[in-house]
Write a protein that holds these residues in place. Structure first.
Motif, PDB file in Angstrom:
ATOM      1  N   ALA A   1      67.287  39.644  32.188  1.00  0.00           N
ATOM      2  CA  ALA A   1      66.754  40.444  31.027  1.00  0.00           C
ATOM      3  C   ALA A   1      65.218  40.517  31.292  1.00  0.00           C
ATOM      4  N   TRP A   2      64.555  41.586  31.096  1.00  0.00           N
ATOM      5  CA  TRP A   2      63.084  41.694  31.219  1.00  0.00           C
ATOM      6  C   TRP A   2      62.470  41.799  29.565  1.00  0.00           C
ATOM      7  N   PHE A   3      61.239  41.577  29.758  1.00  0.00           N
ATOM      8  CA  PHE A   3      60.532  41.740  28.360  1.00  0.00           C
ATOM      9  C   PHE A   3      59.297  42.363  28.608  1.00  0.00           C
ATOM     10  N   VAL A   4      58.898  43.361  27.683  1.00  0.00           N
ATOM     11  CA  VAL A   4      57.808  43.813  27.408  1.00  0.00           C
ATOM     12  C   VAL A   4      56.949  43.137  26.456  1.00  0.00           C
ATOM     13  N   TYR A   5      55.641  42.589  26.777  1.00  0.00           N
ATOM     14  CA  TYR A   5      55.091  41.827  25.694  1.00  0.00           C
ATOM     15  C   TYR A   5      53.690  42.248  25.411  1.00  0.00           C
ATOM     16  N   ILE A   6      53.118  41.842  24.136  1.00  0.00           N
ATOM     17  CA  ILE A   6      51.669  42.210  23.912  1.00  0.00           C
ATOM     18  C   ILE A   6      51.153  40.783  23.289  1.00  0.00           C
ATOM     19  N   VAL A   7      49.947  40.408  23.892  1.00  0.00           N
ATOM     20  CA  VAL A   7      49.197  39.098  23.554  1.00  0.00           C
ATOM     21  C   VAL A   7      47.724  39.638  22.979  1.00  0.00           C
ATOM     22  N   GLU A   8      47.478  38.977  21.734  1.00  0.00           N
ATOM     23  CA  GLU A   8      46.357  39.347  21.289  1.00  0.00           C
ATOM     24  C   GLU A   8      45.214  38.204  21.649  1.00  0.00           C
ATOM     25  N   CYS A   9      44.143  38.712  22.629  1.00  0.00           N
ATOM     26  CA  CYS A   9      43.202  37.817  23.010  1.00  0.00           C
ATOM     27  C   CYS A   9      42.078  37.172  21.784  1.00  0.00           C
ATOM     28  N   SER A  10      41.434  36.334  22.217  1.00  0.00           N
ATOM     29  CA  SER A  10      40.521  35.710  21.217  1.00  0.00           C
ATOM     30  C   SER A  10      39.448  36.576  20.963  1.00  0.00           C
ATOM     31  N   ASP A  11      39.152  37.800  21.590  1.00  0.00           N
ATOM     32  CA  ASP A  11      38.321  38.551  21.014  1.00  0.00           C
ATOM     33  C   ASP A  11      38.846  39.910  20.278  1.00  0.00           C
ATOM     34  N   LYS A  12      40.280  39.647  20.128  1.00  0.00           N
ATOM     35  CA  LYS A  12      41.007  40.616  19.318  1.00  0.00           C
ATOM     36  C   LYS A  12      41.434  41.706  20.103  1.00  0.00           C
ATOM     37  N   SER A  13      41.124  41.823  21.536  1.00  0.00           N
ATOM     38  CA  SER A  13      41.715  42.726  22.273  1.00  0.00           C
ATOM     39  C   SER A  13      43.167  42.665  22.414  1.00  0.00           C
ATOM     40  N   LEU A  14      43.876  43.604  22.919  1.00  0.00           N
ATOM     41  CA  LEU A  14      45.390  43.591  23.112  1.00  0.00           C
ATOM     42  C   LEU A  14      45.692  43.697  24.636  1.00  0.00           C
ATOM     43  N   TYR A  15      46.566  42.679  25.055  1.00  0.00           N
ATOM     44  CA  TYR A  15      47.099  42.790  26.635  1.00  0.00           C
ATOM     45  C   TYR A  15      48.520  43.205  26.526  1.00  0.00           C
TER      46      TYR A  15
ATOM     47  N   SER B   1      63.034  48.260  35.790  1.00  0.00           N
ATOM     48  CA  SER B   1      62.348  49.435  35.770  1.00  0.00           C
ATOM     49  C   SER B   1      62.062  50.046  34.358  1.00  0.00           C
ATOM     50  N   SER B   2      62.995  50.075  33.655  1.00  0.00           N
ATOM     51  CA  SER B   2      62.844  50.338  32.064  1.00  0.00           C
ATOM     52  C   SER B   2      61.689  49.537  31.526  1.00  0.00           C
ATOM     53  N   ALA B   3      61.559  48.460  31.874  1.00  0.00           N
ATOM     54  CA  ALA B   3      60.319  47.421  31.189  1.00  0.00           C
ATOM     55  C   ALA B   3      59.048  47.866  31.751  1.00  0.00           C
ATOM     56  N   SER B   4      59.083  48.365  32.935  1.00  0.00           N
ATOM     57  CA  SER B   4      57.801  48.785  33.508  1.00  0.00           C
ATOM     58  C   SER B   4      57.497  50.275  32.965  1.00  0.00           C
ATOM     59  N   LYS B   5      58.310  51.009  32.754  1.00  0.00           N
ATOM     60  CA  LYS B   5      58.235  52.360  32.206  1.00  0.00           C
ATOM     61  C   LYS B   5      57.537  52.230  30.777  1.00  0.00           C
ATOM     62  N   ARG B   6      58.109  50.986  29.916  1.00  0.00           N
ATOM     63  CA  ARG B   6      57.684  50.846  28.620  1.00  0.00           C
ATOM     64  C   ARG B   6      56.359  50.200  28.426  1.00  0.00           C
ATOM     65  N   GLU B   7      56.021  49.413  29.452  1.00  0.00           N
ATOM     66  CA  GLU B   7      54.902  48.780  29.546  1.00  0.00           C
ATOM     67  C   GLU B   7      53.712  50.139  29.812  1.00  0.00           C
ATOM     68  N   SER B   8      53.929  50.755  30.831  1.00  0.00           N
ATOM     69  CA  SER B   8      53.053  52.007  30.920  1.00  0.00           C
ATOM     70  C   SER B   8      53.063  52.771  29.820  1.00  0.00           C
ATOM     71  N   ALA B   9      53.914  53.081  29.186  1.00  0.00           N
ATOM     72  CA  ALA B   9      53.899  53.873  27.728  1.00  0.00           C
ATOM     73  C   ALA B   9      53.019  53.329  26.732  1.00  0.00           C
ATOM     74  N   ILE B  10      53.010  51.861  26.624  1.00  0.00           N
ATOM     75  CA  ILE B  10      52.528  51.219  25.649  1.00  0.00           C
ATOM     76  C   ILE B  10      51.110  51.262  26.032  1.00  0.00           C
ATOM     77  N   LYS B  11      50.618  51.004  27.377  1.00  0.00           N
ATOM     78  CA  LYS B  11      49.539  51.047  27.837  1.00  0.00           C
ATOM     79  C   LYS B  11      48.737  52.163  27.471  1.00  0.00           C
ATOM     80  N   LYS B  12      49.216  53.269  27.429  1.00  0.00           N
ATOM     81  CA  LYS B  12      48.791  54.675  27.093  1.00  0.00           C
ATOM     82  C   LYS B  12      48.242  54.987  25.800  1.00  0.00           C
ATOM     83  N   LEU B  13      48.932  54.161  24.919  1.00  0.00           N
ATOM     84  CA  LEU B  13      48.618  54.181  23.318  1.00  0.00           C
ATOM     85  C   LEU B  13      47.270  53.779  22.974  1.00  0.00           C
TER      86      LEU B  13
END
Length: 81
Positions: free
Chosen positions: A3-17, A59-71
């Motif tokens: 299984a592949w995961f798309v994840y978001i972390v919040e950095c110490s400066d409150k930015s999102l990765y 493949s589906s994880a990469s596509k979702r990652e790309s979509a999230i990064k465009k938000l």
């Protein structure tokens, strides 16, 4: 099949990765302690996992990652809720 995961972390400066991985816990640890952490997150440690979702393949994880990064930040924050 892994299984592949798309994840978001919040950095110490409150930015999102956003990223993808097969092991979320290991990846967050790398972001916080290792040279393997993303170039973006290394100077913004510590990071904290705030979101993850599972995908059947890379493949589906990469596509979702790309979509999230465009938000926008506001749209990403809505996704986190």
């Amino acid at each position: 099949m892994k299984a592949w995961f798309v994840y978001i972390v919040e950095c110490s400066d409150k930015s999102l990765y956003t990223g993808i991985t097969v092991d979320v816990d290991r990846r967050v640890l790398e972001h916080n302690t290792s040279i393997k952490g993303a170039k973006y997150t290394r100077p913004r440690r510590p990071v904290q996992l705030v979101y993850s979702e599972i995908h059947e393949d890379r493949s589906s994880a990469s596509k979702r990652e790309s979509a999230i990064k465009k938000l926008t930040r506001a749209e990403k924050l809505t996704l986190l809720k």
